[in-house]
Design a protein around this motif. Structure first.
Motif, PDB file in Angstrom:
ATOM      1  N   GLU A 112      47.541   9.578  60.025  1.00 48.39           N
ATOM      2  CA  GLU A 112      47.439   8.605  58.932  1.00 48.39           C
ATOM      3  C   GLU A 112      48.788   7.951  58.660  1.00 48.39           C
ATOM      4  O   GLU A 112      48.873   6.758  58.347  1.00 48.39           O
ATOM      5  N   LEU A 113      49.885   8.735  58.793  1.00 45.17           N
ATOM      6  CA  LEU A 113      51.220   8.163  58.602  1.00 45.17           C
ATOM      7  C   LEU A 113      51.506   7.108  59.662  1.00 45.17           C
ATOM      8  O   LEU A 113      52.016   6.015  59.366  1.00 45.17           O
ATOM      9  N   LEU A 114      51.192   7.450  60.921  1.00 42.48           N
ATOM     10  CA  LEU A 114      51.466   6.517  62.008  1.00 42.48           C
ATOM     11  C   LEU A 114      50.597   5.261  61.885  1.00 42.48           C
ATOM     12  O   LEU A 114      51.042   4.146  62.198  1.00 42.48           O
ATOM     13  N   GLN A 115      49.361   5.413  61.402  1.00 45.35           N
ATOM     14  CA  GLN A 115      48.478   4.264  61.171  1.00 45.35           C
ATOM     15  C   GLN A 115      49.082   3.335  60.128  1.00 45.35           C
ATOM     16  O   GLN A 115      49.068   2.102  60.267  1.00 45.35           O
ATOM     17  N   ASP A 116      49.668   3.951  59.092  1.00 47.31           N
ATOM     18  CA  ASP A 116      50.269   3.174  58.012  1.00 47.31           C
ATOM     19  C   ASP A 116      51.491   2.409  58.512  1.00 47.31           C
ATOM     20  O   ASP A 116      51.746   1.281  58.101  1.00 47.31           O
ATOM     21  N   VAL A 117      52.263   3.040  59.428  1.00 50.25           N
ATOM     22  CA  VAL A 117      53.460   2.394  59.976  1.00 50.25           C
ATOM     23  C   VAL A 117      53.077   1.192  60.836  1.00 50.25           C
ATOM     24  O   VAL A 117      53.684   0.124  60.761  1.00 50.25           O
ATOM     25  N   SER A 118      52.033   1.370  61.657  1.00 50.08           N
ATOM     26  CA  SER A 118      51.670   0.305  62.604  1.00 50.08           C
ATOM     27  C   SER A 118      50.952  -0.854  61.941  1.00 50.08           C
ATOM     28  O   SER A 118      50.891  -1.963  62.481  1.00 50.08           O
ATOM     29  N   GLY A 119      50.409  -0.584  60.742  1.00 49.97           N
ATOM     30  CA  GLY A 119      49.658  -1.641  60.067  1.00 49.97           C
ATOM     31  C   GLY A 119      48.396  -1.966  60.840  1.00 49.97           C
ATOM     32  O   GLY A 119      47.621  -1.086  61.177  1.00 49.97           O
ATOM     33  N   GLU A 120      48.203  -3.285  61.166  1.00 52.19           N
ATOM     34  CA  GLU A 120      47.009  -3.692  61.895  1.00 52.19           C
ATOM     35  C   GLU A 120      47.256  -3.766  63.400  1.00 52.19           C
ATOM     36  O   GLU A 120      46.368  -4.131  64.174  1.00 52.19           O
ATOM     37  N   ALA A 121      48.494  -3.428  63.817  1.00 47.60           N
ATOM     38  CA  ALA A 121      48.833  -3.556  65.239  1.00 47.60           C
ATOM     39  C   ALA A 121      48.070  -2.573  66.106  1.00 47.60           C
ATOM     40  O   ALA A 121      47.782  -2.854  67.265  1.00 47.60           O
ATOM     41  N   LYS A 122      47.727  -1.402  65.556  1.00 42.32           N
ATOM     42  CA  LYS A 122      47.036  -0.378  66.331  1.00 42.32           C
ATOM     43  C   LYS A 122      45.827   0.120  65.563  1.00 42.32           C
ATOM     44  O   LYS A 122      45.895   0.361  64.351  1.00 42.32           O
ATOM     45  N   GLY A 123      44.746   0.338  66.291  1.00 39.93           N
ATOM     46  CA  GLY A 123      43.534   0.859  65.686  1.00 39.93           C
ATOM     47  C   GLY A 123      43.520   2.385  65.694  1.00 39.93           C
ATOM     48  O   GLY A 123      44.430   3.047  66.209  1.00 39.93           O
ATOM     49  N   ASP A 124      42.424   2.908  65.178  1.00 40.19           N
ATOM     50  CA  ASP A 124      42.290   4.358  65.074  1.00 40.19           C
ATOM     51  C   ASP A 124      42.293   5.010  66.458  1.00 40.19           C
ATOM     52  O   ASP A 124      42.923   6.058  66.664  1.00 40.19           O
ATOM     53  N   ASP A 125      41.603   4.381  67.425  1.00 46.70           N
ATOM     54  CA  ASP A 125      41.555   4.936  68.779  1.00 46.70           C
ATOM     55  C   ASP A 125      42.934   4.938  69.432  1.00 46.70           C
ATOM     56  O   ASP A 125      43.283   5.858  70.180  1.00 46.70           O
ATOM     57  N   ASP A 126      43.733   3.895  69.145  1.00 43.82           N
ATOM     58  CA  ASP A 126      45.092   3.828  69.710  1.00 43.82           C
ATOM     59  C   ASP A 126      45.950   4.980  69.186  1.00 43.82           C
ATOM     60  O   ASP A 126      46.691   5.618  69.943  1.00 43.82           O
ATOM     61  N   ILE A 127      45.849   5.205  67.877  1.00 47.78           N
ATOM     62  CA  ILE A 127      46.644   6.283  67.268  1.00 47.78           C
ATOM     63  C   ILE A 127      46.228   7.636  67.849  1.00 47.78           C
ATOM     64  O   ILE A 127      47.070   8.488  68.162  1.00 47.78           O
ATOM     65  N   ARG A 128      44.922   7.823  68.036  1.00 45.46           N
ATOM     66  CA  ARG A 128      44.429   9.091  68.610  1.00 45.46           C
ATOM     67  C   ARG A 128      44.951   9.281  70.042  1.00 45.46           C
ATOM     68  O   ARG A 128      45.306  10.394  70.442  1.00 45.46           O
ATOM     69  N   ALA A 129      44.993   8.195  70.802  1.00 46.09           N
ATOM     70  CA  ALA A 129      45.494   8.282  72.181  1.00 46.09           C
ATOM     71  C   ALA A 129      46.973   8.666  72.198  1.00 46.09           C
ATOM     72  O   ALA A 129      47.415   9.463  73.042  1.00 46.09           O
TER      73      ALA A 129
END
Length: 738
Positions: A75-92
């Motif tokens: 969730e932290l990394l998702q917040d940092v990336s904003g809209e640049a990366k989706g949930d699947d990207d963060i999981r990868a």
């Protein structure tokens, strides 16, 4: 800007290239995480990068899959990336980091070398450092974080919950019991020592262990300590409860501390296992050479009788008979019998099977086996706890002629005065050696402390005198050289420390004294037996009042504990009467008090379960009165030393303010300072006391009357302990022990 900072630097050799990594910022396998995070999240600021790497490092053992890692930081990394990366990207990305973590965890470990000097980050560009790592090191601290603080807290809470869940699973695996910490030891050894040991040329029976550490769990018990044991001397190991005396013996017995391999060690710690072996034979079996020769002799004679011999048997039998004669094998049964008799085993008991004895008698049997086996190093942990006064006096005489080395932990001052030739004092995580017995140790230690305090005070005065000069002429140009000289003189002075005296042990039994009309507590013409064929008491009549200070002595099995239980009312007379005043409140300390404590809870919880309805502060205050305070009070009872468990039992016993105490072997496991404090507390207590004890000094300190339990009755000794000791010595002379 971030001011230049110095960090210890670890040189990590990974095979492909060498790189410098600051030990305080990045663990050995964090460089891979940094590379992934920096490449995928270039906008990640320094503080958040440090936080994420800390989470990944501290949670390695808790992450069982990439999903666990995603839950912790996704969730932290998702917040940092904003809209640049989706949930699947963060999981990868989390999956890549998890695989990297597993590979580093199970793969070859990286060699780490701590450099001798710190390196300033402002000068780190002079070194060959990986650019990505360097960019992290030189980040400015004042960069503002773009992450929601609440999300940071949420991530921390998830990781904490994960760790707690893992701990619960571990507890379930152990059946809900407390997982005990383990002791460990380490020591420095020179190549020369290792070479001599491996060559087998070391024939000395002296033991020298330098620069060693001993820990119990996370607690350091000894650090940089030295232990020197000269062959043939008898060492008494003393120190406060819980400092590590028993642990040190265990480290020596297990050879976790390096004792030369040719030196045999015997540690009397556990009772003999009960089986069909007779007591005398159990002792004889300790002489393994004699037993193996006798077994071989029996086998050879059987072959000859069966006509299966080839002629070589007679030659071998002659060799065996010669060896048996050399070691005086025929005298072994008599020697073993003398040791058993001295420890209280009568002739008929020596022929009993070991399974027929109680735990206390099996401990005596273990001691008898050790004395008969005569190891090069004999380790004894509170040997007098299992013995009555008669057996202690015999053991004192026996050990004075012991030919090899003894290291004994004991709280019995008289025993140490009689047996010990040297004292080892364990305190402040080190060992100090003193020549002489315990009384000599006390005098020498007191003199050392006085000299140390005098030297410290004299140096402090000298320092103050020099400092006055420095302060007076610090800004005087004409005296500048003198001031500098004085400053250097101060710096060269050795740093002496004031005397660090052990805090005084104070115990206090709350008064419960009231004026009662007699009789207070008595047994009148009491008969008692567990089996009608073996009566314990016949026509027993004893009485005590609120001013009594009575000690009960006698051989083990004479009925001391049984009489106490009759006085308590736990046992009912077969015939006769027990009378106790209706307002009498008796506090009872059992010889086996540890068996009555719940070892899986801490001391505060123990009192709360036994005496519910009070606030925690009251339980803590009660425990603190007996030296169980601070962290000790919330440590599992199972992890406390024997003496600390006794203090918990005292706190429990006095909770309801009794006006009469019945104490069965209260000094077992207590250190000497606590025994002295217990004696003082009982002398100040306004109420009655009956106790069973074998500690001569404690008996003399507390008791005015001496009752001897023997031959189915109780005899009052008018001359007190001195007369009783004379009676025992006369018995020894008649039995040939002296």
């Amino acid at each position: 800007m971030w001011a230049p900072t110095t960090f210890p630097i670890i040189l990590c050799s990974s095979g492909a290239h060498d790189l410098f990594t600051p030990a305080l910022c990045l663990p050995a396998n964090m460089a891979t995480f940094v590379e992934i995070l920096r490449s995928e999240f270039p906008q990640l600021d320094a503080e958040l990068l440090q936080y994420v790497t800390d989470v990944l490092d501290s949670g390695q053992s808790d992450f069982e899959s990439e999903n666990d890692l995603f839950e912790a930081v996704g969730e932290l990394l998702q917040d940092v990336s904003g809209e640049a990366k989706g949930d699947d990207d963060i999981r990868a990305i989390c999956q890549r980091m998890y695989r990297s973590m597993r590979m580093n965890h199970h793969g070859p470990s990286q060699a780490q070398v701590l450099l001798d000097a710190p390196i300033q980050l402002s000068q780190i560009t002079d070194y060959d450092v990986d650019p990505q790592v360097l960019s992290v090191l030189l980040m400015k601290k004042d960069q503002s974080s773009t992450v929601d603080v609440r999300k940071l807290e949420k991530a921390e809470a998830k990781l904490k919950a994960k760790q707690e869940k893992r701990s619960e699973r571990e507890i379930q695996k152990t059946g809900g019991n407390v997982v005990m910490e383990e002791a460990s030891a380490s020591q420095a050894a020179s190549k020369k020592e290792n070479r001599i040991e491996s060559s087998g040329k070391n024939k000395s029976y002296d033991i020298r262990i330098d620069n060693f550490d001993v820990s119990f769990g996370e607690r350091v018990l000894l650090t940089g300590a030295e232990l020197h044991l000269a062959s043939g001397r008898r060492y008494g190991l003393v120190g406060r409860n819980g400092l590590g005396k028993t642990t040190l013996l265990k480290m020596l017995a297990s050879r976790s501390l390096r004792v030369p391999s040719h030196i045999s060690i015997l540690h009397v710690e556990q009772e003999v296992a009960g089986d069909d072996t007779k007591a005398l034979q159990s002792v004889l079996e300790c002489d393994t050479l004699r037993e193996s020769l006798l077994k071989e002799e029996k086998e050879l004679n059987a072959r000859i009788s069966a006509g299966k011999g080839d002629g070589s048997e007679s030659v071998r039998l002659s060799e065996i008979y010669g060896k048996l004669e050399e070691i005086e094998a025929d005298k072994a049964p008599a020697k073993a019998s003398v040791i058993l008799a001295g420890l209280g085993f009568k002739h008929n008991m020596q022929q009993q099977m070991t399974k027929e004895f109680s735990g206390g008698w099996r401990m005596r049997l273990a001691l008898a086996r050790a004395l008969f086996g005569r190891p090069d190093l004999l380790l004894l942990d509170e040997p007098t706890n299992m013995l009555d006064v008669r057996a202690i006096l015999w053991l004192e005489n026996y050990l004075q002629t012991w030919p090899s080395t003894i290291l004994v932990v004991s709280h019995d001052r008289n025993f140490l005065n009689t047996v010990a030739t040297d004292i080892l004092h364990l305190h402040s995580q080190r060992l100090e050696a003193y020549r002489g017995n315990f009384e000599s140790f006390l005098k020498t230690k007191e003199e050392r402390l006085k000299n140390q305090q005098r030297e410290y005070e004299a140096q402090q005065q000298y320092r103050e005198h020099i400092q006055v000069f420095i302060d007076r002429f610090r800004y005087n140009a004409n005296r500048a050289s003198q001031v500098q000289s004085k400053i250097k003189l101060l710096e060269k002075l050795p740093e002496l420390k004031p005397v660090d005296k052990d805090s005084e042990v104070i115990l206090r039994f709350p008064d419960g004294f009231e004026k009662f009309s007699p009789p207070i507590l008595q047994l009148d013409e009491v008969d008692f037996w567990y089996s009608s064929s073996q009566p314990v008491f016949k026509n027993l009549s004893v009485s005590a009042d609120l001013e009594s200070r009575i000690c009960v002595v006698g051989e083990n099995g004479a009925g001391k504990s049984t009489m106490l239980k009759l006085l308590l009312g736990e046992l009912s007379p077969v015939q006769g009467i027990r009378h106790a005043h209706r307002n009498l409140k008796i506090g009872y300390f059992s010889q086996h008090h540890v068996d009555q404590l719940d070892l899986n809870v801490n001391s505060v919880e123990l009192l709360a379960k036994r005496f519910p309805g009070k606030v925690e502060e009251e339980y803590r205050h009660q425990l603190g009165s007996y030296g169980i305070s601070g962290e000790l009070a919330v440590r599992p009872v199972a992890s406390l030393s024997g003496g600390q468990k006794s203090r918990v039992a005292f706190a429990q016993m006095t909770m309801l303010c009794p006006n009469f105490y019945i104490l069965d072997e209260p000094t077992n496991h207590l250190d000497m300072e606590t025994i002295e404090a217990l004696g003082r507390a009982l002398n100040k207590f306004r109420g009655g006391v009956i106790l069973v004890s074998h500690d001569e000094r404690f008996i003399r300190l507390v008791c005015h009357e001496l009752w001897v339990c023997e031959n189915g009755g109780v005899t009052r000794i008018e001359g007190g302990f001195d007369e009783y000791r004379d009676i025992l010595h006369e018995q020894f002379r008649k039995e040939g022990f002296l």
